[in-house]
Design a protein around this motif. Structure first.
Motif, short mmCIF file in Angstrom:
data_model
loop_
_atom_site.label_atom_id
_atom_site.label_comp_id
_atom_site.label_asym_id
_atom_site.label_seq_id
_atom_site.Cartn_x
_atom_site.Cartn_y
_atom_site.Cartn_z
N VAL B 354 0.82 -1.21 0.00
CA VAL B 354 0.00 0.00 0.00
C VAL B 354 0.86 1.27 0.00
O VAL B 354 1.79 1.39 0.80
N VAL B 355 0.52 2.18 -0.91
CA VAL B 355 1.09 3.52 -0.90
C VAL B 355 -0.02 4.49 -0.54
O VAL B 355 -1.11 4.43 -1.08
N SER B 356 0.23 5.39 0.41
CA SER B 356 -0.69 6.50 0.69
C SER B 356 -0.05 7.76 0.12
O SER B 356 1.14 8.00 0.34
N TYR B 357 -0.83 8.53 -0.62
CA TYR B 357 -0.33 9.81 -1.14
C TYR B 357 -1.14 10.95 -0.57
O TYR B 357 -2.36 10.82 -0.40
N TRP B 358 -0.48 12.06 -0.31
CA TRP B 358 -1.21 13.27 0.08
C TRP B 358 -0.37 14.49 -0.27
O TRP B 358 0.81 14.39 -0.54
N CYS B 359 -1.05 15.63 -0.25
CA CYS B 359 -0.33 16.88 -0.45
C CYS B 359 -1.06 17.96 0.34
O CYS B 359 -1.14 17.88 1.55
N MET B 360 -1.70 18.93 -0.34
CA MET B 360 -2.22 20.08 0.40
C MET B 360 -3.45 19.76 1.27
O MET B 360 -3.69 20.44 2.26
N GLY B 361 -4.20 18.73 0.92
CA GLY B 361 -5.37 18.41 1.73
C GLY B 361 -4.99 18.11 3.17
O GLY B 361 -5.69 18.50 4.11
N MET B 362 -3.89 17.41 3.35
CA MET B 362 -3.44 17.08 4.70
C MET B 362 -2.49 18.12 5.27
O MET B 362 -2.37 18.26 6.49
N ASN B 363 -1.79 18.86 4.39
CA ASN B 363 -0.82 19.84 4.90
C ASN B 363 -1.50 21.14 5.31
O ASN B 363 -1.16 21.72 6.35
N GLN B 364 -2.41 21.64 4.46
CA GLN B 364 -3.10 22.90 4.77
C GLN B 364 -4.32 22.56 5.62
O GLN B 364 -5.44 22.44 5.12
N HIS B 365 -4.09 22.41 6.90
CA HIS B 365 -5.05 21.76 7.77
C HIS B 365 -4.72 22.24 9.19
O HIS B 365 -3.55 22.18 9.60
N THR B 366 -5.69 22.72 9.95
CA THR B 366 -5.37 23.22 11.29
C THR B 366 -4.92 22.10 12.23
O THR B 366 -4.44 22.38 13.33
N ARG B 367 -5.10 20.85 11.80
CA ARG B 367 -4.50 19.73 12.53
C ARG B 367 -3.60 18.96 11.56
O ARG B 367 -3.62 17.73 11.48
#
Lengths: 232, 770
Positions: B354-367
């Motif tokens: 399994v690979v999980s990918y993320w970018c701004m959805g998880m980074n630009q986040h108050t948590r």
């Protein structure tokens, strides 16, 4: 240390020494051969040497259909011309823009663009023959091809000078098969653009059934130059 | 007159006619004379793409000192010859007709062209006089993830080593800070353990709030290619909005904004309940922790935060997750319990990588830090990490957010190696920079949002902005634009085109762009990529590196930069490399970088380290399997992090969620891509996407105008309904590239208290027909 152990270590030591010597000599030989290699192979900015062969015969099963009667007749009014072919590219080799409105705005690859552009054919919506993509395995079409709102004009004008299209008539001898004057990256499938009713007439082949294009047409889009003997 | 033969004359005539015809067909594009652009004259040179953090290898066609074409570099392991529409047309960004070629200095309120020498003198004088009048912490530099590595290195050395202030930030604070704190809290070292090659081994891709089809299109295409070759490969799009990525995914799962925290915990809950965990991995390589809760949102000036980690047992962790059963989480997030179980079955299946990918959805986040921790937890509970195809992978937004801002450390709290608060790290910097240890300040000063607040309050008086456009990108924009225009503030902007940020500048320095100078970028997968100078910069334009050095010399810091124009990039690389010696971060040599289409660090004994923290692949790892050597206990840390709501939620007066982001055609604020006619015509202006039900209720159709209003500002935009993306009901989406339609007038400057990265994805707005 027992004699047996001592023997074993001697064997390992000797083997290691031999191995080291082999590596050393081998390394020298490699270095030696590198030093006589022609300088142009190590020059900075060399283009990768030969174009890929993938997809060359992809449309081969369609080749005979491309010969059907009427193929050389005037194309439907909405079809591409050589001028519009170039107009849709920012420079020779650029991915062409999408010159029509999209019929299904949110559909994806195989479910939209490829339904016309995989095998081509007449599209009544645009009164044109749909051009065939040379790389149907790439499904994210709008990653590289984007529709244009001509009315938007430009944000600021540009002074970009485009890479010009190559000349079409480039036979080396009268009547000899013309070489391939353009890059083949993602365009290794000749018949997609050069055969069938959607092909631009100026670059349409009259013998698509031969299929193995590169048997006679050599790729000549690499760096210019003539053969030179090394060291001469 | 030059004699030409008849054939050449005829060819030129035909070509001129063709050009004339083409010019009428492509308004805005100036076509050069034919003799200057025959394909035979073209030399192809390698460079990483100028735009996103993917770091595609390009071959740039250079003819007669002009860039005329682009090909994907088949030798680059990143993109293997394929680009996206921005990459293919990237070189056209060099040739906008209003390119800045001269320096400008504000005289009597008006930006006036001056020789660049004069402008550099003005900058140096103001730097010195501000320090003399207000102290060293009154001057600051705000750089960019589009800074080359040498740009960032020189900025850090000048401000931290020369002037002695930690007022150094980069716009990567707005884009990657939560990724950094996520890595640091879980692994103790920044940047991903895996690399893009994971795509060729993985069976499942879970995308967390990540529209990869538009933001990292080339990697997305590699993923589609993997699925084409192995049809049981699954792509799961877990998001708040339906996008192109959702269309291509096998499964699209929508959650309510902020719901990702609860969904991740519910997947962990389910993994524990079903026992689909890797017990020996957990015993040997993981430790459990919890931190502070109720940590706020940074909405007040000078709001500080210090984490306090507490060790807990596996049992305590399990107990803490009790509240996150799939059924409970369904009610909170809108994600069906069966979808949560499905995700758990994918993460938990020992037969699937399994690979999980993320970018701004998880980074630009108050948590933002928490959600990174929570996704790492899933990989750590299942042991799916640091081996080919098993990778939690944080994608980077900008071409050198990793290479420059994170590795060089152009953040207030960082040094090229380590933290300013750590004496050993300060000692190393002082030694390499040959400055007294006391010179390097031991306390961080202002992170980006607080830096602009300090500008407003008057604590910062001199701000130099390079390669970024904060007057488009700052959240709650009005406060910070007003701050920059206050009396007694001196703003220097280095850029390539006029922007809303150069509009408020006191000095504008014209910058050499990308392949007009030599430099290096570092992409998402720890790959450092060198590019040579291929073109002369226009007019008096000068690289950001050299601008900094010129000003440093004028302000009395010249001894720190004893290099020439010819050798400075190579010398900087050699000096900078000293910070990273050792098997956990060794960088490739300058010579190696020139030869290859990028090199992944750690680069040890001629080998790239493709997977970190596993002895089979990583020379820094001890033992025979995993070794998370970034943490003192050699274990990766699983953090219990709860769900906490966002600071602003839709209510009676502002009933919609506003989400902002990018489109594939435009890069960030559009200052470059809008000057490329193909891209401008593809997406000429910003718009607001509505859910068709909401549009119907308001009686709005595509193209009609809609007014968005938040507590901070208001904006009228054309509506787009089911054209590209589809927001969920009760949500709207607006891209931020358009300087004429500034969506950041409406956004909120709340941030993650750990990473200090603002959340551009969630605030409340009213939506009305205009």
């Amino acid at each position: 240390m027992t004699p047996a152990e001592s023997n074993r270590y001697w064997t390992i030591a000797t083997a290691s020494a031999l191995l080291a010597a082999t590596v050393f000599v081998g390394g020298r030989m490699l270095l030696g051969s590198a030093s006589v290699a022609p300088a142009r192979l190590t020059g900075e900015g060399d283009t990768p040497s030969l174009p890929a062969e993938t997809g060359v015969f992809r449309l081969a099963p369609h080749a005979l259909e491309y010969r059907k009667p009427g193929e050389q007749e005037a194309p439907p009014p909405g079809s591409r011309t050589l001028a519009s072919f170039y107009q849709r590219r920012a420079y020779a080799g650029a991915p062409p823009v999408i010159p029509h409105r999209l019929l299904n705005l949110q559909a994806w690859g195989g479910a939209s663009c490829l339904s016309c552009h995989q095998d081509g054919g007449y599209t009544p919506e645009f009164k044109a023959m749909a051009p065939v993509t040379p790389h149907p395995e790439l499904k994210a079409c709008v990653q590289c091809h984007v529709p244009q709102q001509e009315a938007a004009g430009v944000f600021r004008a540009t002074t970009f000078t485009r890479l010009a299209a190559p000349e079409i008539e480039g036979s080396a001898l009268p009547g000899s098969p013309p070489p391939i004057p353009h890059d083949l990256q993602m365009r290794a499938n000749c018949l997609a653009c050069h055969a069938g009713p959607a092909a631009v007439r100026e670059v349409r082949t009259d013998h698509p059934e031969r299929v193995n294009c590169r048997q006679c047409h050599a790729w000549n889009a690499g760096p210019e130059g003539v053969f030179e003997r090394v060291g001469q | 007159m030059i004699a030409i033969d008849r054939r050449t004359a005829l060819k030129n005539l035909a070509a001129s006619a063709a050009i004339a015809a083409a010019e009428t067909m492509m308004p805005g594009v100036v076509f050069a004379a034919p003799a200057t652009r025959l394909p035979a004259d073209v030399a192809w040179k390698k460079a990483p793409c100028r735009f996103c953090g993917t770091g595609c290898g390009l071959l740039i066609g250079i003819s007669n000192a002009k860039a005329v074409a682009v090909k994907g570099d088949p030798a680059s392991p990143v993109n293997k010859g394929l680009c996206c529409v921005k990459g293919y047309h990237s070189v056209m960004a060099l040739y906008g007709e209003d390119r800045l070629k001269q320096a400008l200095v504000r005289k009597n309120g008006k930006l006036t062209p001056v020789p660049i020498e004069e402008a550099l003198n003005v900058v140096a004088e103001n730097l010195k006089s501000t320090i003399a009048a207000h102290g060293k912490d009154a001057v600051a530099i705000y750089g960019s993830g589009q800074w080359t590595i040498p740009d960032g290195y020189v900025a850090s050395k000048l401000f931290k080593g020369g002037i002695g202030t930690n007022n150094v930030e980069g716009n990567a604070r707005l884009c990657m800070a939560s990724a950094v704190t996520g890595f640091m809290t879980t692994f103790g070292q920044d940047e991903p353990m895996g690399c893009y090659e994971d795509i060729d081994h993985a069976d499942v891709f879970v995308l967390w709030g990540n529209n990869m089809a538009e933001m990292h299109p080339v990697l997305f295409s590699r993923m589609l290619e993997r699925r084409l070759k192995k049809p049981d490969v699954k792509i799961i799009d877990l998001a708040t909005r339906t996008t192109r990525t959702s269309q291509a995914a096998d499964r699209s799962i929508l959650f309510l904004p902020q719901g990702d925290l609860a969904v991740a915990n519910a997947i962990a809950h389910e993994l524990l309940r079903t026992g689909a965990i890797h017990r020996t991995f957990i015993e040997r390589h993981v430790s459990f922790h919890r931190g502070k809760t109720g940590i706020g949102y940074g909405l007040q000036d000078k709001e500080g935060f210090t984490e306090a980690a507490e060790s807990i047992s596996f049992e305590q962790y399990k107990e803490a997750l009790k509240d996150y059963s799939p059924e409970k989480v369904e009610a909170l997030t809108g994600v069906a319990a069966r979808d949560i179980r499905y995700l758990a079955s994918l993460y938990g299946d020992p037969g699937r990588k399994v690979v999980s990918y993320w970018c701004m959805g998880m980074n630009q986040h108050t948590r933002g830090t928490w959600i990174q921790n929570l996704v790492y937890n899933l990989h750590l509970l299942t042991g799916k990490i640091s081996t080919p195809g098993n990778s939690p992978f944080s994608l980077t937004g900008q071409p050198s957010a990793c290479g420059t801002v994170r590795e060089v450390g152009t953040l207030t709290n960082r040094l090229p190696h380590g933290e300013v608060t750590n004496e050993a790290d300060r000692k190393l910097a002082a030694k390499i920079w040959k400055v007294p240890l006391e010179k390097i300040a031991p306390k961080p000063t202002f992170h980006t949002v607080e830096m602009f607040r300090a500008l407003d309050r008057g604590e910062i008086r001199f701000l130099w902005i390079q390669v970024t456009n904060p007057m488009v990108t700052m959240p709650k924009l009005k406060r910070y634009r007003d701050a920059a225009q206050k009396e007694g503030r001196f703003i220097v902007v280095s850029d390539v085109y006029p922007t809303p940020t150069t509009d408020i500048a006191d000095v504008v320095l014209p910058a050499a762009m990308w392949i007009e100078r030599e430099g290096m970028f570092g992409n998402s997968e720890r790959r450092t990529q060198h590019f040579e100078q291929m073109l002369p910069p226009p007019g008096e334009a000068m690289s950001d590196t050299w601008q900094l050095i010129e000003v440093a010399r004028r302000a009395g810091y010249g001894n720190l930069f004893p290099w020439t124009k010819e050798n400075h990039i190579e010398e900087i690389w050699k000096e900078y490399g000293q910070f990273h010696h050792g098997p956990d971060h060794e960088m490739a040599s300058y010579e190696e970088l020139k030869k290859r289409p990028g090199v992944i660090w750690p680069f040890v004994k001629g080998q790239e380290t493709k997977w970190r923290y596993h002895a089979k692949y990583d020379p820094a790892a001890k033992g025979d399997s995993w070794d998370f050597y970034g943490k003192p206990d050699h274990r990766a840390w699983i953090w219990f992090r709860p769900y906490e709501p966002p600071p602003e939620r839709p209510d009676k007066d502002y009933p919609f969620w506003l989400n902002t982001g990018r489109v594939v055609e435009h890069w960030h604020t559009g200052s470059m891509t809008r000057r490329i006619p193909v891209l401008h015509k593809a997406v000429p202006n910003a718009y607001v996407e509505l859910h068709p039900d909401d549009a119907k209720a308001m009686g709005v159709r595509t193209g009609e105008r809609v007014r968005l209003t938040s507590r901070r500002g208001t904006l009228v935009l054309p509506a787009l309904i089911d054209v590209r993306g589809r927001p969920a009901k009760g949500q709207v989406f607006v891209p931020f590239f358009d300087e004429g339609l500034l969506i950041n007038e409406l956004t909120l400057d709340a941030f993650c208290p750990i990473s200090k990265q603002p959340d551009y994805k969630k605030c409340a707005v009213r939506v009305e027909r205009a």
